[in-house]
Scaffold this motif. Structure first.
Motif, PDB file in Angstrom:
ATOM      1  N   ARG A  24       0.826  -1.206   0.000  1.00 52.11           N
ATOM      2  CA  ARG A  24       0.000   0.000   0.000  1.00 52.11           C
ATOM      3  C   ARG A  24       0.863   1.260   0.000  1.00 52.11           C
ATOM      4  NH1 ARG A  24      -2.976  -3.120   3.776  1.00 52.11           N
ATOM      5  NH2 ARG A  24      -2.019  -2.009   5.524  1.00 52.11           N
ATOM      6  N   LEU A  25       1.852   1.290   0.864  1.00 56.62           N
ATOM      7  CA  LEU A  25       2.653   2.510   1.019  1.00 56.62           C
ATOM      8  C   LEU A  25       3.595   2.730  -0.151  1.00 56.62           C
ATOM      9  CD1 LEU A  25       3.347   2.317   4.858  1.00 56.62           C
ATOM     10  CD2 LEU A  25       2.008   4.062   3.654  1.00 56.62           C
ATOM     11  N   THR A  29       3.111   6.241  -2.012  1.00 61.28           N
ATOM     12  CA  THR A  29       4.235   7.177  -2.116  1.00 61.28           C
ATOM     13  C   THR A  29       4.735   7.322  -3.550  1.00 61.28           C
ATOM     14  OG1 THR A  29       5.800   5.394  -1.641  1.00 61.28           O
ATOM     15  CG2 THR A  29       5.056   6.718   0.224  1.00 61.28           C
ATOM     16  N   GLY A  30       4.287   6.441  -4.436  1.00 61.46           N
ATOM     17  CA  GLY A  30       4.769   6.485  -5.804  1.00 61.46           C
ATOM     18  C   GLY A  30       6.138   5.866  -5.969  1.00 61.46           C
ATOM     19  N   MET A  31       6.543   4.982  -5.049  1.00 63.55           N
ATOM     20  CA  MET A  31       7.841   4.324  -5.179  1.00 63.55           C
ATOM     21  C   MET A  31       7.858   3.326  -6.330  1.00 63.55           C
ATOM     22  SD  MET A  31       8.854   3.571  -1.199  1.00 63.55           S
ATOM     23  CE  MET A  31      10.364   2.714  -1.665  1.00 63.55           C
ATOM     24  N   ILE A  32       6.736   2.641  -6.535  1.00 62.93           N
ATOM     25  CA  ILE A  32       6.635   1.643  -7.598  1.00 62.93           C
ATOM     26  C   ILE A  32       5.335   1.841  -8.353  1.00 62.93           C
ATOM     27  CG2 ILE A  32       8.065  -0.115  -6.457  1.00 62.93           C
ATOM     28  CD1 ILE A  32       5.420  -1.483  -5.560  1.00 62.93           C
ATOM     29  N   ARG A  33       5.328   1.364  -9.593  1.00 60.15           N
ATOM     30  CA  ARG A  33       4.111   1.332 -10.385  1.00 60.15           C
ATOM     31  C   ARG A  33       4.045  -0.028 -11.090  1.00 60.15           C
ATOM     32  NH1 ARG A  33       2.455   4.617  -7.465  1.00 60.15           N
ATOM     33  NH2 ARG A  33       1.988   6.810  -7.912  1.00 60.15           N
ATOM     34  N   LYS A  34       2.878  -0.643 -11.044  1.00 59.12           N
ATOM     35  CA  LYS A  34       2.704  -1.986 -11.605  1.00 59.12           C
ATOM     36  C   LYS A  34       2.686  -1.937 -13.126  1.00 59.12           C
ATOM     37  CE  LYS A  34      -0.507  -5.921 -11.435  1.00 59.12           C
ATOM     38  NZ  LYS A  34      -1.752  -6.424 -10.800  1.00 59.12           N
ATOM     39  N   LEU A  35       3.481  -2.800 -13.763  1.00 58.69           N
ATOM     40  CA  LEU A  35       3.475  -2.952 -15.208  1.00 58.69           C
ATOM     41  C   LEU A  35       2.673  -4.183 -15.612  1.00 58.69           C
ATOM     42  CD1 LEU A  35       4.528  -2.054 -17.997  1.00 58.69           C
ATOM     43  CD2 LEU A  35       6.517  -3.531 -17.610  1.00 58.69           C
ATOM     44  N   ALA A 519       2.037  16.341   5.116  1.00 58.56           N
ATOM     45  CA  ALA A 519       1.495  14.997   4.901  1.00 58.56           C
ATOM     46  C   ALA A 519       2.370  14.211   3.924  1.00 58.56           C
ATOM     47  CB  ALA A 519       0.063  15.077   4.384  1.00 58.56           C
ATOM     48  N   ASP A 520       2.816  14.866   2.857  1.00 57.37           N
ATOM     49  CA  ASP A 520       3.689  14.195   1.898  1.00 57.37           C
ATOM     50  C   ASP A 520       5.020  13.796   2.534  1.00 57.37           C
ATOM     51  OD1 ASP A 520       2.093  14.029  -0.302  1.00 57.37           O
ATOM     52  OD2 ASP A 520       3.006  15.690  -1.410  1.00 57.37           O
ATOM     53  N   ILE A 521       5.608  14.700   3.306  1.00 55.09           N
ATOM     54  CA  ILE A 521       6.917  14.430   3.920  1.00 55.09           C
ATOM     55  C   ILE A 521       6.817  13.280   4.919  1.00 55.09           C
ATOM     56  CG2 ILE A 521       8.751  15.405   5.342  1.00 55.09           C
ATOM     57  CD1 ILE A 521       8.612  16.382   2.389  1.00 55.09           C
ATOM     58  N   GLU A 522       5.711  13.238   5.676  1.00 59.06           N
ATOM     59  CA  GLU A 522       5.511  12.123   6.599  1.00 59.06           C
ATOM     60  C   GLU A 522       5.250  10.826   5.845  1.00 59.06           C
ATOM     61  OE1 GLU A 522       2.546  13.048   9.624  1.00 59.06           O
ATOM     62  OE2 GLU A 522       4.255  13.455  10.936  1.00 59.06           O
ATOM     63  N   LEU A 523       4.452  10.892   4.786  1.00 58.56           N
ATOM     64  CA  LEU A 523       4.111   9.698   4.012  1.00 58.56           C
ATOM     65  C   LEU A 523       5.363   9.042   3.437  1.00 58.56           C
ATOM     66  CD1 LEU A 523       1.959   7.857   2.669  1.00 58.56           C
ATOM     67  CD2 LEU A 523       1.909   9.500   0.768  1.00 58.56           C
TER      68      LEU A 523
END
Length: 565
Positions: A24-25, A29-35, A519-523
């Protein structure tokens, strides 16, 4: 890094199939995106963290004396046929063909390739010992990829392979790698345990797993309350109860249990505790069915059972039709009393210590009460075939066992000569004689570490990165910088100073309101947040908060820099 120049794409909603916190995180956070299923793009934020892990792994491997190389991810079929794994590895092996119809696979592991490299490069004992490692993409065609990068089909792994002339030399390097892994996970800031483990499909003589402790972990770990003993629950030894078994005090009696099949149902119906019952599981053996008997409150350990001489390397339950054909009884009423002589009876140590027990009656709708070993039920042999439970005595004799959940992030094996012998990897010893090399294998799931760290370090607001893994150590958050030149200039000055000191800082210059910005910095889990505001500058202070804490601290410049080191 100025955040206005970085690709940060946080979201509030995530797909319903994101079942665990790290998945979820990492999506939020946009760390990964599913291909595709089990295949992900590592976006810039995720890649920064991935590279942090990779750097620490590389530094410690180099420090340990390992030598880096890079092997192809596409491997020829012929190498895998030499070791017999082209068919044996199973459906996880992604097989492909080139335009000439030659067979290849996308490497799930590199034992064959490194052994081929070694047999061509290493000629003399004088070149040994040597430890080669790489950080390379792997692919295993998981039948059900899930949990994001935790169980992906494509993943980044550090794998190392050592070569030796003797088993003693291999044991020394195994200890070196064991210690190296401890340093790696300590530097990454993770809570972990090194546990004894089964060698599994890789094979070999000895192995340890390195498990990051997390409630969401798929693996159960048994560890001592008073020593450093730890083992995967499949490997942890269940000691025999102390003392001798009590003499029989009851006569054998058949009792009707018309609908009671499970231990809970039978024990409640007959008014006995589950530990006074014995359950019997019939599995397929080498020469027919085998009975495995454990105490009613225990479970059969399939890994231990699979190593019994009576079983063909695995514990496979017999189906109902087969059980009825051999015993005349349906599952739920099977017991050790009166089993056909053709069925070996393997009794767990704890079950073997029980007298006057309740067990299946080998007749539909009935159980025995007051059963006893040897008097009523034969015993082919006694063995450790159960899973340990919390409170069992520690196998090393110190304390008792506790059970925790863990995520496997590293594994070390003593392979011995398995692959070298199959592929003819030899060197000349000091007498000029060809000698098969001994091998060790040492893997770390680099991409999996990222997800495991999140599982261990998060709260309702997002990720709490251990500092060595964080994409940046410090986030500078100016409030009202567009309207106040002094705020903007002071934020820029602090940003430059931190970077000059070697403290990687992120300047949030997107012009967001404080709420969304914080919120973004904490996320995304930045360990330290510094707020630059008009009010603070008037007081000569900055507002500082460490991620995970609830209070802000007004600090002057000198104290702020001291805290950040």
């Amino acid at each position: 890094m100025r955040l206005s120049r970085f690709h940060l794409a946080t979201v509030k909603e995530v797909p319903a199939d994101a079942e665990i916190a790290s998945h979820r995180l990492m999506l939020r956070t946009g760390m990964i995106r599913k291909l595709a299923a089990g295949i992900y793009t590592w976006a810039p934020l995720g890649l920064r963290v991935l590279r942090r892990v990779e750097q620490i792994v590389r530094e410690e491997m180099n420090r340990a004396g390992a030598v880096e190389l890079l092997m192809p991810s596409i491997q020829p079929k012929e190498l895998w046929e030499e070791t017999g794994r082209w068919e044996k590895f199973g459906g996880q092996l992604l097989k492909i063909k080139d335009r000439k119809e030659a067979g290849y696979c996308y490497g799930p592991t590199h034992e064959e390739v490194i052994t081929d490299f070694a047999r061509n490069e290493l000629k003399s004992y004088k070149q040994l010992p040597v430890n080669f490692y790489q950080i390379q993409t792997k692919f295993r065609d998981e039948i059900r990829p899930r949990f994001g990068v935790m169980r992906a089909r494509e993943f980044l792994m550090k794998d190392a392979y050592s070569f030796h002339l003797s088993a003693e030399c291999l044991a020394d390097e195994y200890r070196n790698m064991y210690d190296t892994y401890g340093r790696i996970f300590t530097r990454l800031g993770l809570q972990f345990r090194a546990v004894q483990a089964d060698t599994g499909a890789i094979g070999g003589n000895a192995s340890h797993e390195f498990q990051v402790l997390a409630d969401s972990g798929e693996d159960a770990i048994a560890f001592s309350t008073e020593s450093d003993y730890a083992a995967n629950i499949e490997m942890a030894e269940a000691l025999a109860p102390s003392g001798s078994r009590a003499a029989p005090a009851q006569a054998l009696e058949r009792v009707a249990t018309p609908t009671q099949k499970t231990i809970d149902e039978v024990s409640a119906f007959l008014g006995v505790k589950p530990e006074q019952c014995v359950k019997t599981i019939l599995v397929r053996g080498v020469d027919g069915l085998v009975a495995l008997c454990v105490r009613g409150d225990h479970e059969v350990n399939e890994v231990k059972a699979g190593k019994l001489a009576e079983l063909p390397g695995a514990s496979v339950l017999a189906d109902e039709a087969e059980i009825v054909r051999v015993t005349g009884t349906r599952p739920g009423f099977i017991g050790p009393v009166g089993l056909p002589e053709s069925i070996p009876v393997v009794v767990d140590r704890s079950a073997a210590a029980v007298a006057d027990f309740v067990c299946g009656g080998n007749q539909d709708g009935s159980h025995y009460r007051g059963a006893n070993w040897e008097r009523d039920a034969r015993v082919t042999r006694v063995a450790d075939i159960r899973k340990v439970v919390e409170g069992d005595a520690s196998p090393d004799g110190r304390g008792s066992l506790k059970i925790a959940r863990g995520i496997e992030v590293g594994h070390v094996f003593q392979l011995g000569s398995k692959y070298a012998e199959a592929m003819g990897a030899t060197v000349l010893d000091d007498g000029g004689k060809a000698s098969v090399m001994q091998m060790g294998c040492y893997g770390i799931g680099v991409s999996r570490i990222v997800a495991a760290a999140i599982e261990q370090n998060h709260d309702d607001n997002g990720i709490l990165w251990p500092e060595p893994m964080a994409p940046w150590r410090v986030a500078i958050c100016p409030i009202g910088a567009q309207q106040n030149a002094q705020v903007r200039e002071e934020a820029e000055r602090l940003y430059a100073e931190l970077n000059e000191r070697g403290i990687e800082a992120l300047l949030d210059d997107r012009g967001l309101r404080p709420g969304p910005m914080f919120a973004d910095i904490e996320l995304i889990g930045i360990p330290h947040r510094i707020v630059v505001s008009e009010r603070g500058l008037a007081a000569g202070t900055f507002e500082y908060r460490r991620r995970g804490e609830s209070e802000n601290h007004a600090l002057d410049r000198e104290e702020l820099l001291r805290r950040l080191g």
